[in-house]
Design a protein around this motif. Structure first.
Motif, PDB file in Angstrom:
ATOM      1  N   LEU A 121       0.811  -1.218   0.000  1.00 13.65           N
ATOM      2  CA  LEU A 121       0.000   0.000   0.000  1.00 13.65           C
ATOM      3  C   LEU A 121       0.841   1.263   0.000  1.00 13.65           C
ATOM      4  O   LEU A 121       0.363   2.320  -0.398  1.00 13.65           O
ATOM      5  CB  LEU A 121      -0.915   0.023   1.224  1.00 13.65           C
ATOM      6  CG  LEU A 121      -2.183  -0.806   1.177  1.00 13.65           C
ATOM      7  CD1 LEU A 121      -3.047  -0.463   2.374  1.00 13.65           C
ATOM      8  CD2 LEU A 121      -2.948  -0.561  -0.100  1.00 13.65           C
ATOM      9  N   VAL A 122       2.085   1.183   0.474  1.00 11.18           N
ATOM     10  CA  VAL A 122       2.890   2.399   0.531  1.00 11.18           C
ATOM     11  C   VAL A 122       3.905   2.482  -0.611  1.00 11.18           C
ATOM     12  O   VAL A 122       4.718   3.381  -0.640  1.00 11.18           O
ATOM     13  CB  VAL A 122       3.629   2.561   1.880  1.00 11.18           C
ATOM     14  CG1 VAL A 122       2.634   2.718   3.003  1.00 11.18           C
ATOM     15  CG2 VAL A 122       4.538   1.390   2.153  1.00 11.18           C
ATOM     16  N   ILE A 123       3.829   1.559  -1.543  1.00 12.37           N
ATOM     17  CA  ILE A 123       4.688   1.653  -2.717  1.00 12.37           C
ATOM     18  C   ILE A 123       3.891   2.313  -3.838  1.00 12.37           C
ATOM     19  O   ILE A 123       2.795   1.855  -4.149  1.00 12.37           O
ATOM     20  CB  ILE A 123       5.159   0.256  -3.162  1.00 12.37           C
ATOM     21  CG1 ILE A 123       5.921  -0.436  -2.029  1.00 12.37           C
ATOM     22  CG2 ILE A 123       6.037   0.348  -4.401  1.00 12.37           C
ATOM     23  CD1 ILE A 123       6.280  -1.865  -2.347  1.00 12.37           C
ATOM     24  N   PRO A 124       4.428   3.381  -4.429  1.00  9.42           N
ATOM     25  CA  PRO A 124       3.688   4.003  -5.532  1.00  9.42           C
ATOM     26  C   PRO A 124       3.384   2.982  -6.643  1.00  9.42           C
ATOM     27  O   PRO A 124       4.224   2.132  -6.956  1.00  9.42           O
ATOM     28  CB  PRO A 124       4.650   5.081  -6.031  1.00  9.42           C
ATOM     29  CG  PRO A 124       5.516   5.393  -4.859  1.00  9.42           C
ATOM     30  CD  PRO A 124       5.651   4.113  -4.095  1.00  9.42           C
ATOM     31  N   GLY A 125       2.193   3.076  -7.198  1.00 10.42           N
ATOM     32  CA  GLY A 125       1.746   2.109  -8.194  1.00 10.42           C
ATOM     33  C   GLY A 125       2.678   1.991  -9.388  1.00 10.42           C
ATOM     34  O   GLY A 125       2.897   0.908  -9.928  1.00 10.42           O
ATOM     35  N   VAL A 126       3.256   3.123  -9.792  1.00 10.61           N
ATOM     36  CA  VAL A 126       4.170   3.109 -10.929  1.00 10.61           C
ATOM     37  C   VAL A 126       5.355   2.191 -10.642  1.00 10.61           C
ATOM     38  O   VAL A 126       5.825   1.443 -11.501  1.00 10.61           O
ATOM     39  CB  VAL A 126       4.658   4.547 -11.219  1.00 10.61           C
ATOM     40  CG1 VAL A 126       5.782   4.550 -12.214  1.00 10.61           C
ATOM     41  CG2 VAL A 126       3.511   5.400 -11.718  1.00 10.61           C
ATOM     42  N   ILE A 127       5.829   2.223  -9.401  1.00 13.58           N
ATOM     43  CA  ILE A 127       7.003   1.434  -9.036  1.00 13.58           C
ATOM     44  C   ILE A 127       6.654  -0.044  -8.916  1.00 13.58           C
ATOM     45  O   ILE A 127       7.424  -0.913  -9.334  1.00 13.58           O
ATOM     46  CB  ILE A 127       7.638   1.994  -7.758  1.00 13.58           C
ATOM     47  CG1 ILE A 127       8.147   3.400  -8.065  1.00 13.58           C
ATOM     48  CG2 ILE A 127       8.775   1.117  -7.261  1.00 13.58           C
ATOM     49  CD1 ILE A 127       8.637   4.148  -6.886  1.00 13.58           C
ATOM     50  N   ILE A 130       6.794  -1.111 -12.586  1.00 11.03           N
ATOM     51  CA  ILE A 130       8.083  -1.318 -13.244  1.00 11.03           C
ATOM     52  C   ILE A 130       8.859  -2.464 -12.595  1.00 11.03           C
ATOM     53  O   ILE A 130       9.558  -3.206 -13.284  1.00 11.03           O
ATOM     54  CB  ILE A 130       8.971  -0.047 -13.297  1.00 11.03           C
ATOM     55  CG1 ILE A 130       9.193   0.531 -11.917  1.00 11.03           C
ATOM     56  CG2 ILE A 130       8.387   0.990 -14.238  1.00 11.03           C
ATOM     57  CD1 ILE A 130      10.248   1.620 -11.882  1.00 11.03           C
ATOM     58  N   ASN A 231      -2.012   3.523 -12.735  1.00 12.46           N
ATOM     59  CA  ASN A 231      -0.557   3.618 -12.610  1.00 12.46           C
ATOM     60  C   ASN A 231       0.150   2.291 -12.835  1.00 12.46           C
ATOM     61  O   ASN A 231       1.107   2.206 -13.601  1.00 12.46           O
ATOM     62  CB  ASN A 231      -0.197   4.144 -11.222  1.00 12.46           C
ATOM     63  CG  ASN A 231      -0.610   5.581 -11.049  1.00 12.46           C
ATOM     64  OD1 ASN A 231      -1.049   6.212 -11.997  1.00 12.46           O
ATOM     65  ND2 ASN A 231      -0.488   6.092  -9.854  1.00 12.46           N
TER      66      ASN A 231
ATOM     67  N   MET B 224       1.758  10.118  -0.336  1.00  9.10           N
ATOM     68  CA  MET B 224       2.182   9.006  -1.194  1.00  9.10           C
ATOM     69  C   MET B 224       1.393   8.958  -2.490  1.00  9.10           C
ATOM     70  O   MET B 224       1.942   8.746  -3.565  1.00  9.10           O
ATOM     71  CB  MET B 224       1.994   7.688  -0.462  1.00  9.10           C
ATOM     72  CG  MET B 224       3.151   7.366   0.428  1.00  9.10           C
ATOM     73  SD  MET B 224       2.853   5.901   1.362  1.00  9.10           S
ATOM     74  CE  MET B 224       1.129   5.669   1.198  1.00  9.10           C
ATOM     75  N   GLY B 228       2.992   9.645  -6.274  1.00 17.44           N
ATOM     76  CA  GLY B 228       2.938   8.595  -7.286  1.00 17.44           C
ATOM     77  C   GLY B 228       1.889   8.827  -8.343  1.00 17.44           C
ATOM     78  O   GLY B 228       1.679   7.976  -9.203  1.00 17.44           O
ATOM     79  N   GLY B 265      13.056   5.040 -10.133  1.00 16.72           N
ATOM     80  CA  GLY B 265      12.034   4.376  -9.328  1.00 16.72           C
ATOM     81  C   GLY B 265      12.496   4.212  -7.894  1.00 16.72           C
ATOM     82  O   GLY B 265      11.751   4.467  -6.955  1.00 16.72           O
ATOM     83  N   LEU B 268      12.417   7.499  -5.994  1.00 16.28           N
ATOM     84  CA  LEU B 268      11.049   7.852  -5.601  1.00 16.28           C
ATOM     85  C   LEU B 268      10.608   7.019  -4.404  1.00 16.28           C
ATOM     86  O   LEU B 268       9.994   7.517  -3.457  1.00 16.28           O
ATOM     87  CB  LEU B 268      10.097   7.631  -6.780  1.00 16.28           C
ATOM     88  CG  LEU B 268       8.700   8.213  -6.611  1.00 16.28           C
ATOM     89  CD1 LEU B 268       8.748   9.730  -6.640  1.00 16.28           C
ATOM     90  CD2 LEU B 268       7.759   7.712  -7.694  1.00 16.28           C
ATOM     91  N   LEU B 269      10.969   5.754  -4.443  1.00 17.32           N
ATOM     92  CA  LEU B 269      10.597   4.847  -3.357  1.00 17.32           C
ATOM     93  C   LEU B 269      11.275   5.281  -2.056  1.00 17.32           C
ATOM     94  O   LEU B 269      10.642   5.300  -0.989  1.00 17.32           O
ATOM     95  CB  LEU B 269      11.017   3.430  -3.729  1.00 17.32           C
ATOM     96  CG  LEU B 269      10.438   2.302  -2.897  1.00 17.32           C
ATOM     97  CD1 LEU B 269       8.931   2.334  -2.957  1.00 17.32           C
ATOM     98  CD2 LEU B 269      10.947   0.965  -3.405  1.00 17.32           C
ATOM     99  N   SER B 272       9.563   8.412  -0.715  1.00 11.98           N
ATOM    100  CA  SER B 272       8.258   8.193  -0.110  1.00 11.98           C
ATOM    101  C   SER B 272       8.397   7.430   1.201  1.00 11.98           C
ATOM    102  O   SER B 272       7.700   7.719   2.167  1.00 11.98           O
ATOM    103  CB  SER B 272       7.309   7.527  -1.124  1.00 11.98           C
ATOM    104  OG  SER B 272       7.088   6.191  -0.828  1.00 11.98           O
TER     105      SER B 272
END
Lengths: 287, 294
Positions: A121-127, A130, A231, B224, B228, B265, B268-269, B272
């Motif tokens: 839940l705390v990882i951005p969707g884009v990441i 990829i 994302n 967050m 993102g 990436g 960014l991680l 965050s």
């Protein structure tokens, strides 16, 4: 301040005004989208040219093409549905197993595992997108080099989209199902077992009916989240875009009111789902 | 499984292992290993045909090329501003829902706040585009009202991106705020008032300390999501929106430079994660509690 204390008239008025402005801010974009789905003009922009249903039903290959005759669009809706169904099935199933594991078993590293389950839940969707893309192609490369295998589903495409969305929706499913399971009265199960029911029968007749509302609520939420995901999907999609990705592409090029028509359609669908979810039991299944 | 190692697998041991396997497969194959792969990609450099050596070149590139780190800083900064603005705008509404409106009115207001978020971000953004573009609704209204002589382009500004980001974040701030404000006992506020405290003092000494967990949870989630975000900055901000997720997409998908994209990436991680940890430290909470709240 609170109602039990004196509130000056200006404060009451300011509060009411603020709430009204806030609701306007929330709903203005949605109202505008809906209104221009019915405007008889090639672009979703003022002025108003009169009411039409063309953007839903027109079928003129040289001119207007309503959403129901726009094959690319209809295909993408179907793609989104397929992806959504897979994600829902996987998430609910894994969420249920996780909930049972965390609520009913003790093991070493339980704390760490339950924290790790929250991490998606705390990882951005884009990441998320990829990293899964990179890992899948690494495996595909490995299989290709060492076993001369070409594994199609490890390349960008719908299977990876399903896995990508599942990777974080599973967390939400776990949270909601675990919350419901934690309020379960285990003596009910003991009673059934005492009366001679098998484990399987107890699960089917006691636990499953108890969890039913939460399971349905979680499934609807998972489907909705999958349908709306952009994302993660964007990074993993192949040549077969789901609706959000297709809409995004068209909005970049300059949209026609067909997109408004689809939006109206989506809003109606969401509204129906929301109403169904609200009616299901007073304890809402939301996280 | 400690017990399984000590004794031959009992029935319960097998069942536990079976129940654990989906979770382990999910977390290992879709979360842990992919991120390890991402780390490996970012920390190596191509030295020949399919030959790689460990290297920091992708990170060096990030600091050397102003465009890259400018975008990074800009994304972080705008996300912080958007989070703060969302908090300020959402707080009064959460207060009305939790403390002022009663029964059905409060429930309806809360429901109204949720409705837009049942609909995908693409649709909401389409609404803002129709409202704000030069040929759109708002410029036309402004001309009608005589405020401007000709339609003005309201899209493709930083303010536009900000409005979109705040809009998308509202619900995620309101929900934790309402739940933390609801548990605040009104008697405390009344007592403070009777003792002569004014509104500001009550807010500072009673409301904010009590609502701190909700405020933290809301801010973390909103930050967050904003960091993102992809749709809102690219569509409302136009070609040069300068959002870091777009940079990642460009490296990964357009330029096919996975090493550079992976480094972005990771940055960014890290950002965050740092903000999440800082938020937790500031309010003295544990990760599990905050996430459980939402």
């Amino acid at each position: 301040m609170i109602p039990s204390l004196p509130r000056p008239a200006w404060l009451r008025a300011a509060t009411a005004l603020y709430v009204a402005a806030f609701l306007g801010f929330l709903f203005l974009p949605l109202i505008v989208v809906s209104v221009f789905a019915f405007n008889d003009a090639p672009y979703p922009a003022p002025p108003w040219h009169g009411f039409t249903l063309d953007w839903f039903f027109a079928n003129d290959p040289t001119g207007r093409l309503g959403m129901f005759h726009d094959d690319e669009l209809m295909h993408s809706i179907w793609t989104s549905c397929k992806v959504g169904i897979w994600v829902t099935l996987l998430s609910v199933l894994v969420g249920l197993v996780n909930a049972l594991l965390l609520e009913r078993h003790e093991f070493r590293g339980k704390q760490a595992l339950s924290i790790l389950m929250l991490v998606p839940l705390v990882i951005p969707g884009v990441i998320l997108g990829i990293s899964i893309l990179a890992f899948a192609s690494q495996i595909a490369q490995f299989l290709n080099d060492h076993f001369d295998l070409y594994v199609r589903f490890l390349r960008p495409g719908l299977p990876l989209v399903v896995l990508g969305q599942f990777s974080y929706i599973a967390t939400i499913a776990t949270l909601t199902l675990r919350a419901r399971l934690s309020r379960f009265d285990r003596t009910l199960e003991d009673a059934a077992l005492n009366l001679g029911a098998s484990n399987a029968a107890t699960f089917r007749t006691i636990l499953l009916p108890y969890l039913r509302p939460a399971l349905i609520g979680t499934a609807m939420m998972a489907f909705l989240l999958s349908f709306a995901d952009f994302n993660t999907t964007l990074m993993l999609v192949g040549g077969n875009p789901p609706l959000t990705v297709l809409m995004y592409g068209r909005m970049h090029e300059g949209a026609t009111p067909v997109l408004n028509a689809v939006s109206v359609f989506l809003m109606a669908g969401s509204a129906l789902l929301a109403i169904a979810l609200m009616r299901r039991g007073p304890r809402r299944a939301s996280a | 499984m400690a017990d399984a190692a000590a004794a031959p697998m009992s029935g319960a041991g097998w069942r536990k292992a079976l129940l654990m396997s989906p979770a382990l497969a999910w977390l290992a194959l879709l979360i842990v290993l992919p991120h390890a792969e991402l780390a490996v990609l970012s920390f190596r450099e191509q030295a020949g045909l399919r030959h790689y050596v460990p290297s920091l070149s992708h990170y060096r590139e990030f600091f050397h090329e102003p465009e890259y780190w400018h975008t990074f800083v800009r994304t972080a900064w705008m996300s912080i501003v958007a989070t703060f603005a969302t908090l300020c705008l959402a707080f009064p509404i959460a207060w009305v829902i939790a403390k002022i409106a009663r029964g059905r009115a409060a429930a309806w207001l809360f429901l109204a706040c949720m409705i837009p978020f049942w609909i995908s971000e693409t649709v909401r953004t389409l609404g803002w585009m129709i409202l704000l573009r030069e040929t759109g609704v708002l410029p036309a209204v402004l001309v009608k009202l005589g405020i401007v002589a000709h339609p003005v382009e309201l899209l493709y500004h930083d303010t536009t991106i900000m409005v979109g980001l705040i809009y998308n974040s509202m619900l995620f701030m309101i929900v934790p705020l309402v739940s933390s404000l609801e548990s605040l006992d009104n008697a405390l506020i009344e007592a403070a008032y009777d003792l002569g405290a004014n509104g500001l003092t009550v807010l500072r000494k009673i409301v904010i300390p009590h609502a701190a967990p909700g405020i933290t949870a809301g801010c973390i989630i909103v930050f967050m999501l904003t960091l993102g975000d992809y749709i809102t900055p690219t569509l409302l901000g136009g070609k040069d929106s300068g959002w870091f997720t777009e940079q990642i997409y460009t490296e990964f998908i357009t330029r096919f430079d996975w090493g550079q994209g992976a480094a972005f990436g990771f940055l960014l991680l890290v950002l965050s994660t740092l903000i999440v940890i800082a938020g937790l430290k500031l309010s003295g909470q544990r990760f599990g509690d905050v996430m459980g709240r939402t």
